[in-house]
Design a protein around this motif. Structure first.
Motif, mmCIF file in Angstrom:
data_model
loop_
_atom_site.group_PDB
_atom_site.id
_atom_site.type_symbol
_atom_site.label_atom_id
_atom_site.label_comp_id
_atom_site.label_asym_id
_atom_site.label_seq_id
_atom_site.Cartn_x
_atom_site.Cartn_y
_atom_site.Cartn_z
ATOM 1 N N PRO A 1 -49.527 -46.809 -19.129
ATOM 2 C CA PRO A 1 -48.629 -47.185 -20.216
ATOM 3 C C PRO A 1 -48.059 -45.956 -20.911
ATOM 4 O O PRO A 1 -48.776 -44.974 -21.134
ATOM 5 C CB PRO A 1 -49.521 -47.997 -21.162
ATOM 6 C CG PRO A 1 -50.907 -47.571 -20.844
ATOM 7 C CD PRO A 1 -50.925 -47.182 -19.396
ATOM 8 N N VAL A 2 -46.775 -46.015 -21.228
ATOM 9 C CA VAL A 2 -46.095 -44.894 -21.881
ATOM 10 C C VAL A 2 -45.641 -45.278 -23.287
ATOM 11 O O VAL A 2 -45.977 -44.612 -24.265
ATOM 12 C CB VAL A 2 -44.888 -44.415 -21.048
ATOM 13 C CG1 VAL A 2 -44.132 -43.298 -21.783
ATOM 14 C CG2 VAL A 2 -45.335 -43.934 -19.675
ATOM 15 N N GLN B 1 -47.395 -38.178 -22.838
ATOM 16 C CA GLN B 1 -47.207 -37.846 -24.249
ATOM 17 C C GLN B 1 -45.827 -37.248 -24.518
ATOM 18 O O GLN B 1 -45.215 -37.512 -25.554
ATOM 19 C CB GLN B 1 -48.308 -36.882 -24.706
ATOM 20 C CG GLN B 1 -49.715 -37.467 -24.658
ATOM 21 C CD GLN B 1 -49.892 -38.681 -25.558
ATOM 22 O OE1 GLN B 1 -49.130 -38.903 -26.482
ATOM 23 N NE2 GLN B 1 -50.917 -39.486 -25.266
ATOM 24 N N ARG B 2 -45.340 -36.463 -23.572
ATOM 25 C CA ARG B 2 -44.015 -35.855 -23.750
ATOM 26 C C ARG B 2 -42.923 -36.917 -23.750
ATOM 27 O O ARG B 2 -42.038 -36.911 -24.617
ATOM 28 C CB ARG B 2 -43.787 -34.839 -22.625
ATOM 29 C CG ARG B 2 -42.485 -34.075 -22.726
ATOM 30 C CD ARG B 2 -42.486 -32.943 -21.726
ATOM 31 N NE ARG B 2 -41.144 -32.477 -21.425
ATOM 32 C CZ ARG B 2 -40.851 -31.554 -20.524
ATOM 33 N NH1 ARG B 2 -41.821 -30.990 -19.823
ATOM 34 N NH2 ARG B 2 -39.606 -31.178 -20.299
ATOM 35 N N LEU B 3 -42.994 -37.862 -22.808
ATOM 36 C CA LEU B 3 -41.980 -38.903 -22.743
ATOM 37 C C LEU B 3 -42.116 -39.865 -23.925
ATOM 38 O O LEU B 3 -41.112 -40.278 -24.514
ATOM 39 C CB LEU B 3 -42.078 -39.663 -21.421
ATOM 40 C CG LEU B 3 -41.052 -40.776 -21.201
ATOM 41 C CD1 LEU B 3 -39.629 -40.239 -21.342
ATOM 42 C CD2 LEU B 3 -41.238 -41.416 -19.826
ATOM 43 N N VAL C 1 -39.051 -40.660 -26.548
ATOM 44 C CA VAL C 1 -38.623 -42.052 -26.739
ATOM 45 C C VAL C 1 -38.730 -42.421 -28.218
ATOM 46 O O VAL C 1 -37.825 -43.043 -28.791
ATOM 47 C CB VAL C 1 -39.461 -43.019 -25.872
ATOM 48 C CG1 VAL C 1 -39.203 -44.469 -26.279
ATOM 49 C CG2 VAL C 1 -39.133 -42.826 -24.400
ATOM 50 N N GLY C 2 -39.840 -42.027 -28.859
ATOM 51 C CA GLY C 2 -39.993 -42.290 -30.283
ATOM 52 C C GLY C 2 -38.903 -41.649 -31.104
ATOM 53 O O GLY C 2 -38.387 -42.252 -32.066
ATOM 54 N N TYR D 1 -44.747 -48.517 -29.642
ATOM 55 C CA TYR D 1 -46.200 -48.326 -29.621
ATOM 56 C C TYR D 1 -46.537 -47.106 -28.786
ATOM 57 O O TYR D 1 -46.006 -46.919 -27.690
ATOM 58 C CB TYR D 1 -46.901 -49.530 -28.984
ATOM 59 C CG TYR D 1 -46.947 -50.783 -29.814
ATOM 60 C CD1 TYR D 1 -46.215 -50.928 -30.993
ATOM 61 C CD2 TYR D 1 -47.736 -51.853 -29.399
ATOM 62 C CE1 TYR D 1 -46.269 -52.100 -31.727
ATOM 63 C CE2 TYR D 1 -47.799 -53.023 -30.134
ATOM 64 C CZ TYR D 1 -47.063 -53.150 -31.297
ATOM 65 O OH TYR D 1 -47.119 -54.314 -32.011
ATOM 66 N N GLU D 2 -47.471 -46.323 -29.248
ATOM 67 C CA GLU D 2 -47.960 -45.197 -28.468
ATOM 68 C C GLU D 2 -48.844 -45.703 -27.325
ATOM 69 O O GLU D 2 -49.274 -46.862 -27.325
ATOM 70 C CB GLU D 2 -48.701 -44.224 -29.374
ATOM 71 C CG GLU D 2 -47.761 -43.547 -30.372
ATOM 72 C CD GLU D 2 -48.418 -42.384 -31.087
ATOM 73 O OE1 GLU D 2 -49.640 -42.194 -30.929
ATOM 74 O OE2 GLU D 2 -47.706 -41.656 -31.796
#
Length: 324
Positions: free
Chosen positions: A117-118, A266-268, A272-273, A295-296
């Motif tokens: 999940p990303v 974490q980078r993507l 996105v955030g 959501y993280e």
């Protein structure tokens, strides 16, 4: 999936998010990144994906592109990503079908163990809509109406085992009523029959129902989310309108294949955030009836586990489980 297996898969996913995987982020992306979209071009999910890709390019210079892989209720695209290399160059725009399909039929992938999940990006707002002449004004009145007419109230869906089908089954099970399911090949023909009175009710995406609501040929009794939506702030939730505890959250989110580097995740997730905070994206997503979640990865993983369990129980209670 048994509870012990589910917990093992979630634990494995957590380890992946903590930094496991086969490729680091230092030289990522090394080539254009494919975002597999399991829906046809032109729909709300495809449009959302193309907006996201456009903004990722602008924000971080990522060379993303959309590839539409349609078929088998999103399962062809999902399996394709599950079998892809965990090098950060293939991602899936997954939808609610990711947690619903395993509840109603056999799938050839593990919805948890085969994916990383990303970001749980958005929720396409869903509403309970009714034919304009139906003499009910809220969910409580609809439940009373259906109880007086067991097996007479018809609801449309966009197909067997879809979110609009299983949301209605959840409503019926919780309310203790008997409804008649009428599946269609898409929202448009179902809505047409709702407008003309061949159907009494329907759970549907706001994006497709809104023009008919604004034309006052159908009306909404509530949103399926647990809290009121910023997209329809005056519309009560179904729980508020007469069925306490009701909640259904359709969603669209980003997955990579299993064992994807935690650095890339974490980078993507971060970029996105960043994109989801921009006013242009907020406006364009709102026009598509999409509520931003963002959501993280860890929270997304927990959401997926709970959603799988929820829809599996609904499918069993409603007798929807198929073996093929």
């Amino acid at each position: 999936m048994q509870r012990r297996e589910l917990l093992k898969s979630l634990a494995a996913g957590a380890l992946t998010l903590a930094g496991g995987g086969t490729a680091g982020a230092s030289d990522w992306p090394a080539r254009p990144v494919r975002l597999v979209v399991p829906f046809a071009a032109g729909g709300a999910a495809d449009t959302m994906a193309r907006i996201l890709v456009e903004k990722l390019r602008e924000a971080a210079g990522y060379s993303f592109y959309v590839e539409n892989v349609v078929g088998a209720g999103t399962m062809i695209a999902t399996e394709q990503v599950a079998r892809s290399a965990p090098d950060g160059h293939t991602f899936l725009l997954a939808a609610s079908a990711h947690t619903i399909n395993p509840a109603v039929q056999r799938v050839r992938y593990d919805p948890i163990g085969d994916f990383t999940p990303v970001n749980l990006v958005v929720s396409p707002l869903h509403v309970l809509v009714v034919h304009n002449d139906l003499p009910v004004r809220n969910a409580a009145e609809l439940i009373a109406y259906a109880k007086e007419r067991p097996g007479k109230v018809r609801y449309g869906s966009v197909g067997h085992g879809t979110s609009t089908h299983i949301e209605a089954e959840l409503f019926a099970r919780m309310a203790g009523i008997e409804l008649v399911h009428v599946p269609y090949r898409g929202s448009a023909p179902a809505l047409q029959d709702l407008v003309t009175g061949r159907l009494e009710i329907m759970f549907d995406a706001l994006a497709s129902s809104k023009p008919h609501m604004e034309a006052r040929v159908i009306r909404s009794l509530g949103v399926t989310s647990a809290e009121r939506s910023s997209l329809l702030p005056d519309m009560p939730t179904i729980a508020e309108a007469g069925l306490p505890g009701y909640e259904a959250v359709p969603w669209l989110g980003l997955f990579g294949p299993a064992k994807l580097s935690g650095d890339i995740v974490q980078r993507l997730n971060a970029v996105v955030g960043q994109v989801l905070k921009t006013e242009d994206v907020k406006r364009r997503f709102a026009e598509l009836g999409l509520e931003i979640l963002c959501y993280e990865p860890e929270r997304f993983a927990s959401f997926i586990g709970a959603d799988l369990k929820k829809w599996d129980q609904v499918a069993r209670d409603a007798g929807l489980k198929q073996v093929n």
